[in-house]
Design an enzyme around this catalytic site. Sequence first.
Site, PDB file in Angstrom:
ATOM      1  N   GLU A   1      -2.071  -7.820   7.116  1.00  0.00           N
ATOM      2  CA  GLU A   1      -0.578  -7.746   7.761  1.00  0.00           C
ATOM      3  C   GLU A   1      -0.659  -8.771   8.764  1.00  0.00           C
ATOM      4  O   GLU A   1      -1.849  -9.028   9.419  1.00  0.00           O
ATOM      5  CB  GLU A   1      -0.370  -6.307   8.205  1.00  0.00           C
ATOM      6  CG  GLU A   1       0.952  -6.188   8.804  1.00  0.00           C
ATOM      7  CD  GLU A   1       2.063  -6.595   7.762  1.00  0.00           C
ATOM      8  OE1 GLU A   1       2.229  -7.621   7.571  1.00  0.00           O
ATOM      9  OE2 GLU A   1       2.634  -5.497   7.132  1.00  0.00           O
TER      10      GLU A   1
ATOM     11  N   HIS B   1       0.797  -1.336   0.106  1.00  0.00           N
ATOM     12  CA  HIS B   1      -0.017  -0.042   0.113  1.00  0.00           C
ATOM     13  C   HIS B   1       0.890   1.234  -0.056  1.00  0.00           C
ATOM     14  O   HIS B   1       2.113   1.226   0.407  1.00  0.00           O
ATOM     15  CB  HIS B   1      -0.865   0.135   1.439  1.00  0.00           C
ATOM     16  CG  HIS B   1      -0.137   0.003   2.612  1.00  0.00           C
ATOM     17  ND1 HIS B   1       0.473   0.939   2.864  1.00  0.00           N
ATOM     18  CD2 HIS B   1       0.220  -1.133   3.350  1.00  0.00           C
ATOM     19  CE1 HIS B   1       1.130   0.662   4.031  1.00  0.00           C
ATOM     20  NE2 HIS B   1       1.061  -0.661   4.246  1.00  0.00           N
TER      21      HIS B   1
END
EC number: 5.4.2.11
Length: 232
Positions: free
Chosen positions: A98, A13
């Site tokens: 994550e 990202h």
Amino acid sequence: MGDARHIATLVRHGEYHQRAGAPSARQPYALTDTGLSQARACGDELAEALWSQDVALNPVIHCSRQLRAWQTASQIADRLRAHGHIVAEIRESSDLAERGLGSAANLTVAEIEQVIAADPRHAALPAGWKSDSYYTLPLEGAESLMQAGQRVANILRDVMQARKTGGMTIFVGHGASFRHAAYHLGVLQRAQVAQLSMFHARPLQFCYSPHDNWSHFAGDWKVRPEKQEPLD
């Protein structure tokens, strides 16, 4: 485009509004203006790669459920469409998240250590616990970096194995879980996991071939300075 190559394109990202002192993990915040620009530039870079590599685009972009990943995927999709490519869906999956810190999610490192210190069931956290690939917080729902990497490696395998034709499939997720996934896929050696990071919104490409063979195809890892604490 008759190329039979199967290319998994991994994108961390863009820069986002991260809470200071907190492990990146599953913070719910949006991209910064810089992060949005990074994501748009990534879309243009991927459009160029599709042309130069002469491969077709899988019209489904996969991303984690974190806002920063979805926004990055959305900006990439908009730029790819502007270049004439079809993006039919942005498919979110918790499997691309994550590392999960369980009930300590989004606390700062200092707050997590205080929580553990105040719990008589647990010893003090070991030095360097945050970047230890095999360490799992003794809290409900927590996982180690290696476990997160295995989770991400599994979805990469599942998606790529399901593709009947070659081309590029884009995955937008997170640096640490992508790095550990690369280890599980045989792309990185164990020592390299701690030495490398990923640039914000810069694609890393792996070639997938039958029998679960993976290799680095294009894009650069970010080399982490010695003794730098991982931020992803």
